[in-house]
Design a protein around this motif. Structure first.
Motif, PDB file in Angstrom:
ATOM      1  N   LYS B 260       0.838  -1.186   0.000  1.00  0.00           N
ATOM      2  CA  LYS B 260       0.000   0.000   0.000  1.00  0.00           C
ATOM      3  C   LYS B 260       0.882   1.247   0.000  1.00  0.00           C
ATOM      4  O   LYS B 260       0.821   2.065  -0.913  1.00  0.00           O
ATOM      5  N   HIS B 261       1.745   1.375   1.013  1.00  0.00           N
ATOM      6  CA  HIS B 261       2.454   2.644   1.184  1.00  0.00           C
ATOM      7  C   HIS B 261       3.592   2.841   0.190  1.00  0.00           C
ATOM      8  O   HIS B 261       3.665   3.869  -0.477  1.00  0.00           O
ATOM      9  N   ALA B 262       4.472   1.862   0.086  1.00  0.00           N
ATOM     10  CA  ALA B 262       5.653   2.076  -0.764  1.00  0.00           C
ATOM     11  C   ALA B 262       5.305   1.943  -2.245  1.00  0.00           C
ATOM     12  O   ALA B 262       5.737   2.750  -3.066  1.00  0.00           O
ATOM     13  N   ARG B 264       2.661   2.462  -4.175  1.00  0.00           N
ATOM     14  CA  ARG B 264       1.988   3.525  -4.915  1.00  0.00           C
ATOM     15  C   ARG B 264       2.953   4.658  -5.264  1.00  0.00           C
ATOM     16  O   ARG B 264       2.935   5.182  -6.369  1.00  0.00           O
ATOM     17  N   ASN B 265       3.808   5.013  -4.315  1.00  0.00           N
ATOM     18  CA  ASN B 265       4.789   6.065  -4.581  1.00  0.00           C
ATOM     19  C   ASN B 265       5.837   5.606  -5.586  1.00  0.00           C
ATOM     20  O   ASN B 265       6.301   6.382  -6.417  1.00  0.00           O
TER      21      ASN B 265
END
Lengths: 387, 345
Positions: B260-262, B264-265
């Motif tokens: 989710k966090h890493a 997408r960026n």
């Protein structure tokens, strides 16, 4: 007063190409319930690493090579956080201990909304309570929607899924369902419930117009507001221990004061213990009950805040106190430079810079001893060693 | 909403881009004399020179530039790009429309496999940095990247077509080709896998799929390394950022932190590369198409260039410009979808 967390002989090393960085060398520290312990020291002395070792989150290529972190959970059991497995740690991180970092803009994910990032904490640690609320809501809607067949069918289906999650039945099936686009929509109810809690938390933290802020992205907020959101994430589950790593360093002075005031107020309201990491002695004096001074990977002195300002014992602490600029007085600096931790000085790591160093200082590492009541020092001047 | 406004703005910007593309091609056309340009609209070589002058007059090829451009762009928009002499004197637009679906079919099947495999392997590689799986992924992807396209294609052909005798080269087996070209089979899209379903003849679709597997594998082998490497490095960068530590300190599981966090960026640079890669494949898979006897647009363009077939080459250039403009448009919109900061300017 009982101890919330006790660090015993923590050793942290970083394996870099230049050599092994001995970042923490047998750090000993404890935090009492309800207090604010300040952790002070120069940049690179291992303050942040000490904070992170409580979470067992030392970034690679670092490793915790020894020691124990004994933590008293909400249920009153004492656990060694360094021997817990990953799942056990995840249950504690964010729920019982949480951390605020220095740079609020870096500690928020730029591509998710504030509401999303705050409610994530609830979804992770408060799933059961959220599920109960959601099922109750579905029951209410089921009662209201007599005759609407399709709606009732969907509601029944969602209720079924939620009850399955509640009973922890078929976790694999749930995992698969979460990947299917249309069916995944059932999660929206749960997420909406979490978001509601997130909004009320943001309101508690004095964020104006929390409904709107929850839908905003981090870049749309000021530094002070961002730090408030980060604090909201940290306090979402009423942690027993809050580790605040220089939470105000990157903020304007006026906002600094407000954030400090907020932390103090929340500490009172949530009955949280705080480990406050900073290099700013002014902030220490304002915020803390006790202070631990670190130098080059060691804790050199621990005492009450008044005691440490009035009667510092360790030569490093003394030098630190003298280096606070005061009007009318000559500004003093500590001679020498911070040692390279790949090849740290032998014995006491401060001895090359110490004005009172004697022979033994270069040979033997001083232990942290209680010289007076509640006043700990690691220095050969006080430990009765032969000189 | 910011997103809608952004899309509208970006689509409006698409119009001047296309105008620029046509202007550029029109400018290239001016290197030729009116007579040369006129011959582009004549089948074969005219015996009577009067024919050329009549064409010049009819198409306003010696008029002032702005008038010429007006008449030229009107013809282009109505699909008249001249005659493709290299493709048997059929109109260029017809020749393009014959080639594009085949290439499109190839790319449509290759791109998901390249992108998804690349992202998956890139994440795996970054998460297991400097471990065995990371080294294996990097070594194999770089080997694939370094292989000459025709060589890997020939190896695949000799193993699966020659050795194991699964299927022959080409887009369809002879039997299926007979059915597809027969009058009672309607070629809606000229994409065989889709036409097979539309005509209710599933075996055609299956036959076409069988023939497309090897070229797709070949394109994947040679292109996946690009995505893997970009994804790996951007994932490593994101994993070292502060918000990852925050996410872990919140007690999130590794799966959520990574996916989710890493992720997408980390996807932002991958989107750029994917756009360029897709456009590149749509316009330049000449070698793969030639070796697998898969007559698409690249094949057509290569032949036209070899035979100095100017209208065909320029028609192809127009297609290339269009494809890259559309790819850029899609990339920009995807950016904004991933990263909210891009929506405001």
């Amino acid at each position: 007063m009982s101890q919330i967390v006790r660090l015993k002989d923590i050793v942290v090393r970083f394996y870099t190409y230049e050599g092994v960085v001995k970042a923490l060398e047998k750090v000993n520290l404890f935090v009492k319930k309800g207090e604010t312990l300040g952790l002070v020291g120069e940049t690179g002395c291992g303050k942040t690493m000490t904070g992170l070792s409580i979470f067992n989150l030392i970034p690679s290529p670092g490793r915790i090579e020894g020691g124990e972190v004994l933590f008293r959970t909400k249920e009153g059991r004492i656990k060694n956080l360094l021997s817990l497995d990953e799942a056990g740690l995840q249950r504690i991180r964010g729920a019982e201990i949480s951390m605020i970092f220095q740079e609020p803009s870096a500690s928020l994910n730029p591509v998710y909304t504030i509401g999303d990032q705050v409610s994530e904490v609830f979804l992770t640690h408060r799933e059961k309570a959220l599920l109960k609320n959601t099922i109750k809501k579905i029951d209410e809607e089921l009662q209201e929607s007599k005759g609407e067949l399709l709606k009732r069918f969907i509601l029944r289906f969602e209720k079924n899924i939620y009850e399955r999650i509640m009973r922890n039945k078929d976790p694999l099936l749930i995992r698969i369902l979460n990947k299917i686009p249309l069916i995944r929509r059932y999660r929206r109810r749960l997420e909406a419930e979490a978001k509601k809690q997130a909004i009320s938390l943001l309101r508690d933290l004095g964020i104006p117009d929390p409904e709107r802020v929850a839908d905003m992205y981090p870049y749309e907020l000021s530094g002070g507001m961002q730090q408030r959101a980060v604090i909201a994430m940290a306090l979402a589950c009423n942690p027993v221990l809050l580790v605040a790593d220089e939470p105000t360093t990157s903020l304007d002075v006026t906002i600094q004061a407000r954030i400090l005031e907020l932390i103090r107020e929340l500490k009172r309201r949530f009955d949280t213990t705080v480990l406050f990491i900073t290099h700013d002695l002014g902030v220490i004096a304002e915020m803390c009950d006790r202070v631990a001074v670190m130098y080059a990977g060691n804790v050199v002195e621990i005492a009450d805040v008044k005691e440490i300002f009035r009667n510092p014992l360790h030569p490093y602490t003394k030098a630190l106190m003298e280096s606070i600029p005061q009007p009318g007085k000559e500004y003093k600096t500590i001679r020498g430079v911070v040692p390279n931790l790949i090849n740290p000085p032998s014995g006491c790591r401060f001895h090359p810079r110490c004005p009172q160093a004697v022979e033994i200082c270069a040979e033997k590492r001083p232990e942290l001893l209680e010289i007076r009541k509640d006043h700990f020092v690691a220095c050969h001047l006080y430990d009765g060693e032969e000189r | 909403m910011g997103m809608k406004a952004y899309i509208v703005r970006r689509v409006l910007l698409f119009i001047p881009t296309l105008l620029g593309v046509t202007l550029l091609i029109f400018a290239i056309l001016q290197f030729f004399t009116p007579e040369e340009r006129a011959s582009a609209y004549i089948r074969g070589t005219p015996k009577n020179p009067d024919v050329i002058y009549r064409v010049i007059e009819k198409y306003h090829l010696d008029a002032p530039l702005h008038i010429q451009y007006y008449f030229w762009i009107t013809r282009v928009l109505s699909g008249d790009l001249g005659i493709a002499k290299s493709a048997g004197n059929i109109p260029v637009s017809v020749a393009l429309l014959k080639g594009i679906p085949a290439t499109f079919e190839l790319v449509i099947f290759s791109i998901p496999s390249i992108i998804f495999l690349g992202i998956y392997l890139g994440i795996k590689s970054a998460v297991n940095r400097d471990k065995a799986s990371d080294h294996i992924i990097r070594i194999f992807s770089i080997i694939g990247w370094s292989l000459p396209t025709f060589w890997s294609a020939l190896i695949l052909i000799s193993i699966f077509y020659g050795g194991l005798g699964w299927v022959s080269a080409g887009r369809l087996s002879n039997e299926a080709y007979g059915v597809v070209t027969s009058p009672n089979f309607i070629r809606y899209t000229r994409i065989n896998t889709i036409d097979g379903i539309l005509n209710g003849q599933l075996w055609i679709t299956i036959d076409a799929l069988k023939h497309i597997v090897l070229p797709v594998i070949n394109l994947t082998i040679i292109s996946v390394a690009l995505i893997v490497r970009v994804m790996r490095s951007s994932m490593l960068e994101e994993l070292s950022k502060g918000y990852i530590l925050t996410a872990k300190a919140k007690g999130l599981s590794n799966d959520v932190v990574i996916n989710k966090h890493a992720k997408r960026n980390a996807l932002i640079p991958v989107v750029t590369i994917s756009g360029v890669l897709t456009a590149g494949l749509l316009t330049g898979v000449v070698i793969t198409e030639t070796v697998f006897n898969y007559k698409g647009i690249g094949y057509f363009a290569a032949h036209a260039a070899l035979q100095m077939d100017i209208p065909s080459v320029l028609g192809f250039a127009l297609f290339v410009g269009l494809v890259y403009s559309v790819a850029n448009l899609i990339v920009d919109i995807t950016y904004a979808y991933i990263d909210p900061r891009i929506r405001v300017e």
